[in-house]
Design a protein around this motif. Structure first.
Motif, PDB file in Angstrom:
ATOM      1  N   ALA A 117      -3.231   2.005 -11.432  1.00 46.11           N
ATOM      2  CA  ALA A 117      -2.319   2.932 -10.775  1.00 46.11           C
ATOM      3  C   ALA A 117      -1.252   3.371 -11.767  1.00 46.11           C
ATOM      4  CB  ALA A 117      -1.694   2.282  -9.545  1.00 46.11           C
ATOM      5  N   ASP A 118      -1.664   4.234 -12.701  1.00 48.74           N
ATOM      6  CA  ASP A 118      -0.772   4.864 -13.676  1.00 48.74           C
ATOM      7  C   ASP A 118      -0.894   6.366 -13.453  1.00 48.74           C
ATOM      8  OD1 ASP A 118      -0.281   2.351 -14.687  1.00 48.74           O
ATOM      9  OD2 ASP A 118      -1.329   2.663 -16.583  1.00 48.74           O
TER      10      ASP A 118
ATOM     11  N   GLU B 190      -8.255  19.462  -7.626  1.00 57.16           N
ATOM     12  CA  GLU B 190      -8.687  19.256  -6.234  1.00 57.16           C
ATOM     13  C   GLU B 190      -7.463  19.327  -5.335  1.00 57.16           C
ATOM     14  OE1 GLU B 190     -11.885  15.894  -6.212  1.00 57.16           O
ATOM     15  OE2 GLU B 190     -10.582  15.563  -7.945  1.00 57.16           O
ATOM     16  N   PRO B 191      -7.350  20.361  -4.517  1.00 60.23           N
ATOM     17  CA  PRO B 191      -6.166  20.505  -3.662  1.00 60.23           C
ATOM     18  C   PRO B 191      -6.231  19.621  -2.418  1.00 60.23           C
ATOM     19  CG  PRO B 191      -7.657  22.342  -3.316  1.00 60.23           C
ATOM     20  CD  PRO B 191      -8.261  21.512  -4.427  1.00 60.23           C
ATOM     21  N   ASP B 192      -5.060  19.360  -1.868  1.00 61.74           N
ATOM     22  CA  ASP B 192      -4.898  18.662  -0.587  1.00 61.74           C
ATOM     23  C   ASP B 192      -5.649  17.331  -0.559  1.00 61.74           C
ATOM     24  OD1 ASP B 192      -3.788  18.301   1.886  1.00 61.74           O
ATOM     25  OD2 ASP B 192      -5.281  19.501   2.958  1.00 61.74           O
ATOM     26  N   MET B 193      -5.307  16.479  -1.531  1.00 60.77           N
ATOM     27  CA  MET B 193      -5.954  15.177  -1.661  1.00 60.77           C
ATOM     28  C   MET B 193      -4.988  14.047  -1.344  1.00 60.77           C
ATOM     29  SD  MET B 193      -9.115  15.741  -2.635  1.00 60.77           S
ATOM     30  CE  MET B 193      -9.751  14.322  -3.543  1.00 60.77           C
ATOM     31  N   THR B 194      -5.567  12.927  -0.921  1.00 61.95           N
ATOM     32  CA  THR B 194      -4.803  11.710  -0.665  1.00 61.95           C
ATOM     33  C   THR B 194      -5.253  10.610  -1.621  1.00 61.95           C
ATOM     34  OG1 THR B 194      -4.252  12.132   1.647  1.00 61.95           O
ATOM     35  CG2 THR B 194      -4.467   9.820   1.005  1.00 61.95           C
ATOM     36  N   LEU B 195      -4.274   9.888  -2.164  1.00 63.19           N
ATOM     37  CA  LEU B 195      -4.547   8.720  -3.001  1.00 63.19           C
ATOM     38  C   LEU B 195      -3.925   7.507  -2.333  1.00 63.19           C
ATOM     39  CD1 LEU B 195      -3.876  11.245  -5.077  1.00 63.19           C
ATOM     40  CD2 LEU B 195      -4.079   9.479  -6.774  1.00 63.19           C
ATOM     41  N   LEU B 196      -4.673   6.428  -2.259  1.00 60.26           N
ATOM     42  CA  LEU B 196      -4.151   5.165  -1.766  1.00 60.26           C
ATOM     43  C   LEU B 196      -4.052   4.182  -2.926  1.00 60.26           C
ATOM     44  CD1 LEU B 196      -6.149   4.688   1.572  1.00 60.26           C
ATOM     45  CD2 LEU B 196      -3.932   5.805   1.226  1.00 60.26           C
ATOM     46  N   LEU B 197      -2.901   3.556  -3.052  1.00 58.56           N
ATOM     47  CA  LEU B 197      -2.667   2.547  -4.071  1.00 58.56           C
ATOM     48  C   LEU B 197      -2.400   1.215  -3.393  1.00 58.56           C
ATOM     49  CD1 LEU B 197      -0.048   4.474  -6.269  1.00 58.56           C
ATOM     50  CD2 LEU B 197      -2.533   4.764  -6.225  1.00 58.56           C
ATOM     51  N   THR B 198      -3.019   0.157  -3.889  1.00 61.91           N
ATOM     52  CA  THR B 198      -2.716  -1.192  -3.434  1.00 61.91           C
ATOM     53  C   THR B 198      -2.324  -2.014  -4.647  1.00 61.91           C
ATOM     54  OG1 THR B 198      -4.321  -1.022  -1.640  1.00 61.91           O
ATOM     55  CG2 THR B 198      -3.548  -3.230  -2.209  1.00 61.91           C
TER      56      THR B 198
ATOM     57  N   ARG C  43      -3.472  -0.969  -8.393  1.00 62.17           N
ATOM     58  CA  ARG C  43      -4.773  -0.312  -8.473  1.00 62.17           C
ATOM     59  C   ARG C  43      -4.865   0.856  -7.490  1.00 62.17           C
ATOM     60  NH1 ARG C  43      -7.731  -1.549 -13.027  1.00 62.17           N
ATOM     61  NH2 ARG C  43      -6.467  -3.273 -13.805  1.00 62.17           N
ATOM     62  N   ILE C  44      -5.679   1.846  -7.880  1.00 65.44           N
ATOM     63  CA  ILE C  44      -6.041   2.928  -6.973  1.00 65.44           C
ATOM     64  C   ILE C  44      -7.196   2.414  -6.112  1.00 65.44           C
ATOM     65  CG2 ILE C  44      -6.939   5.281  -6.806  1.00 65.44           C
ATOM     66  CD1 ILE C  44      -5.783   5.702  -9.679  1.00 65.44           C
ATOM     67  N   THR C  45      -7.048   2.514  -4.805  1.00 64.54           N
ATOM     68  CA  THR C  45      -8.082   1.959  -3.916  1.00 64.54           C
ATOM     69  C   THR C  45      -8.876   3.021  -3.178  1.00 64.54           C
ATOM     70  OG1 THR C  45      -6.328   1.586  -2.291  1.00 64.54           O
ATOM     71  CG2 THR C  45      -7.004  -0.291  -3.620  1.00 64.54           C
ATOM     72  N   ALA C  46      -8.344   4.237  -3.072  1.00 67.17           N
ATOM     73  CA  ALA C  46      -9.099   5.301  -2.400  1.00 67.17           C
ATOM     74  C   ALA C  46      -8.569   6.651  -2.864  1.00 67.17           C
ATOM     75  CB  ALA C  46      -8.985   5.185  -0.883  1.00 67.17           C
ATOM     76  N   VAL C  47      -9.490   7.605  -2.961  1.00 65.03           N
ATOM     77  CA  VAL C  47      -9.155   8.993  -3.294  1.00 65.03           C
ATOM     78  C   VAL C  47     -10.046   9.881  -2.444  1.00 65.03           C
ATOM     79  CG1 VAL C  47      -9.065  10.766  -5.077  1.00 65.03           C
ATOM     80  CG2 VAL C  47      -8.593   8.385  -5.685  1.00 65.03           C
ATOM     81  N   GLY C  48      -9.466  10.835  -1.733  1.00 63.61           N
ATOM     82  CA  GLY C  48     -10.277  11.730  -0.922  1.00 63.61           C
ATOM     83  C   GLY C  48      -9.456  12.823  -0.299  1.00 63.61           C
ATOM     84  N   PRO C  49     -10.115  13.779   0.350  1.00 61.61           N
ATOM     85  CA  PRO C  49      -9.391  14.853   1.025  1.00 61.61           C
ATOM     86  C   PRO C  49      -8.431  14.290   2.068  1.00 61.61           C
ATOM     87  CG  PRO C  49     -11.736  15.354   0.882  1.00 61.61           C
ATOM     88  CD  PRO C  49     -11.576  13.923   0.461  1.00 61.61           C
ATOM     89  N   SER C  50      -7.269  14.894   2.159  1.00 56.50           N
ATOM     90  CA  SER C  50      -6.269  14.384   3.103  1.00 56.50           C
ATOM     91  C   SER C  50      -6.767  14.465   4.537  1.00 56.50           C
ATOM     92  CB  SER C  50      -4.964  15.166   2.950  1.00 56.50           C
ATOM     93  OG  SER C  50      -4.368  14.899   1.701  1.00 56.50           O
ATOM     94  N   ALA C  51      -7.614  15.445   4.831  1.00 53.66           N
ATOM     95  CA  ALA C  51      -8.101  15.599   6.208  1.00 53.66           C
ATOM     96  C   ALA C  51      -9.009  14.466   6.631  1.00 53.66           C
ATOM     97  CB  ALA C  51      -8.838  16.929   6.341  1.00 53.66           C
ATOM     98  N   THR C  52      -9.635  13.785   5.666  1.00 55.30           N
ATOM     99  CA  THR C  52     -10.627  12.759   6.025  1.00 55.30           C
ATOM    100  C   THR C  52     -10.314  11.386   5.446  1.00 55.30           C
ATOM    101  OG1 THR C  52     -11.999  13.407   4.133  1.00 55.30           O
ATOM    102  CG2 THR C  52     -12.472  14.470   6.248  1.00 55.30           C
TER     103      THR C  52
ATOM    104  N   VAL D  85       0.854  -1.189   0.000  1.00 51.70           N
ATOM    105  CA  VAL D  85       0.000   0.000   0.000  1.00 51.70           C
ATOM    106  C   VAL D  85       0.890   1.239   0.000  1.00 51.70           C
ATOM    107  CG1 VAL D  85      -1.777   1.293   1.229  1.00 51.70           C
ATOM    108  CG2 VAL D  85      -1.821  -1.205   1.239  1.00 51.70           C
ATOM    109  N   THR D  86       0.595   2.157  -0.923  1.00 50.44           N
ATOM    110  CA  THR D  86       1.294   3.435  -0.990  1.00 50.44           C
ATOM    111  C   THR D  86       0.274   4.542  -0.839  1.00 50.44           C
ATOM    112  OG1 THR D  86       2.969   2.533  -2.490  1.00 50.44           O
ATOM    113  CG2 THR D  86       2.771   4.929  -2.395  1.00 50.44           C
TER     114      THR D  86
END
Length: 461
Positions: free
Chosen positions: A414-415, A26-34, A37-46, A8-9
């Motif tokens: 996850a490209d 979209e500023p201040d976002m977090t992406l999770l890669l497993t 594949r991309i597994t989650a995308v959302g605001p870094s705060a949440t 997981v990255t």
């Protein structure tokens, strides 16, 4: 090396350009890669980062989908340089000549044996008889179809060999073209490529041609003298006794360029807009390959990016000026300027555009050339977001890959490309790459620099 399927990255605090040209950044976002594949995308705060994840802080960085070059040619003498595509953020390519060399390189990349992009693979060319290509340059087969029966047989042969689409070429006759189109429809196989000389671009569009490559067929359709120009085009012949591909191509090229220059002088705005509106209604994609046209029609610019040539084999780059020489002629700068205006008009009329380079043409370096193509698209009048759309969202849709590629969202591949500056302010910022994710493999800045230097100094040079 393939990505670890369980690793997981987390990319945190990034500015995300998830769907260029369709959604705002979209500023201040977090992406999770497993894995890949991309597994989650959302605001870094949440968006929580799982324990044990590799975390990469991307404050001040911009993340865009992996880029897609919609028109490339893999040259057997330079197959090692296909590694340049992902290193330059080009994670998918459409190979326009399904040669054995191209199939071999794709197979190595898909097995994880070598770094490389994803591939959409053409068939070999289906040309008229006689066609423009002989076997003198390399023994990659083409199919010459001089009759309707031969065109249908060509499609059947292609369908049996697993190409993603049928590649139509320049000298295919009108009746064989329509037979090919019908046979391809029957078999559910897309067809794309050059618009044959014998077929107006709107007619090819009505027949279902998915993409039209280059701008040669467009200019005639914008001329008040189109009928006369097409009569002259019908008189262009290829000498079946000429064994040299370059001579055949040169003879054709010189005659067609003269007709294009006449079309520029007789430009009719109303006719142009009617033709472009026709293409837009049919959703026919145009791949302008402005970099190729610029190289040939503005030879003074051919070495503008010569510093990049060190990444291709020396024996290849030193031959480029000689290979270009037969195709050059003075006074073609205005022709290229008209091509730029044509692309701007195509965009303004709603014709979908694809960013493709025709890499394989002399002076165009894999990966790098797409960034220069994006800049040329903005020179033609496209906003940076629209140019980026032509290298991400649009090709994924065109080739039926929108469920996997082209945008950034959970479930997609996850490209990714990480940039140091905003490409929507200046499209040339796509060259400011700080990291790439290709098939889930993170290539950070130090590794990317090392791999590029290995290519510049390795045996392939």
């Amino acid at each position: 090396m393939p990505a670890d399927p369980t690793a997981v990255t987390a990319f945190t605090h990034a500015t995300l350009i998830a769907a260029p040209g369709e959604r705002p950044p979209e500023p201040d976002m977090t992406l999770l890669l497993t894995g890949d594949r991309i597994t989650a995308v959302g605001p870094s705060a949440t968006t929580p980062v799982p324990p044990g994840a590799r975390t990469v802080d991307l404050t001040g960085r911009y993340v865009v989908p992996g880029l897609f070059d919609a028109h490339v040619h893999t040259i057997r003498a330079a197959t090692d340089t296909t590694r340049l595509y992902p290193l330059m953020g080009v994670t998918t390519v459409r190979e326009m000549w399904g040669t054995p060399a191209a199939h071999a390189v794709r197979a190595r990349a898909e097995r994880g044996d070598a770094l490389g992009p994803r591939w959409v693979m053409a068939s070999t060319f289906v040309d008229g008889s006689p066609g423009l290509w002989t076997a003198d340059l390399w023994a990659a087969p083409t199919i010459e179809a001089g009759t309707e029966a031969e065109a249908r047989e060509a499609v059947r042969r292609i369908a049996a060999h697993g190409a993603d689409f049928v590649k139509v070429y320049t000298r295919l006759g009108r009746e064989p073209f329509h037979a090919l189109a019908d046979e391809a429809r029957r078999r559910g196989l897309p067809f794309a490529g050059h618009c044959p000389d014998a077929v107006p671009v709107t007619e090819a569009s009505d027949a279902g041609q998915l993409t039209v490559e280059h701008l040669h067929p467009l200019l005639l359709s914008t001329s008040a003298e189109e009928a006369g120009l097409r009569q002259d085009l019908a008189r262009v012949r290829v000498d079946p006794g000429e064994g040299s591909t370059m001579r055949r191509y040169h003879d054709w090229f010189v005659q067609v360029r003269t007709l294009e220059q006449r079309a520029v002088q007789s430009y009719d705005r109303g006719r142009a807009h009617r033709a472009f509106d026709h293409l837009a209604r049919n959703r026919t994609y145009i791949t302008p390959t402005l970099g190729m046209h610029r190289t040939i029609e503005r030879p003074d610019t051919a070495q503008d990016h010569a510093d990049e040539w060190r990444y291709v084999p020396h024996r290849l780059s030193t031959a480029w000026p000689q290979q270009l020489e037969p195709l050059l002629s003075p006074g073609t700068g205005p022709l290229f300027e008209r091509r730029l205006r044509t692309v701007g008009e195509l965009h303004a009329r709603g014709v979908p555009l694809l960013a493709g380079t025709d890499t394989g043409t002399p002076c165009l370096v894999p990966g790098f050339a797409l960034h220069h193509e994006l800049a040329l698209l903005t020179d033609a009048g496209l906003p940076p977001a629209a140019a980026l759309h032509a290298a991400t969202v649009a090709p994924a849709r065109a080739f039926g890959l929108a469920g996997t590629l082209g945008t950034i969202s959970p479930g997609k591949a996850a490209d990714l490309v990480v940039l140091a500056a905003d490409p929507l302010r200046d499209i040339r910022n796509t060259l400011r790459i700080t990291a790439v994710v290709a098939r889930g493999r993170l290539i950070d800045e130090p590794e990317r620099h090392r791999l590029l230097e290995d290519l510049a100094s390795g045996p392939a040079s």
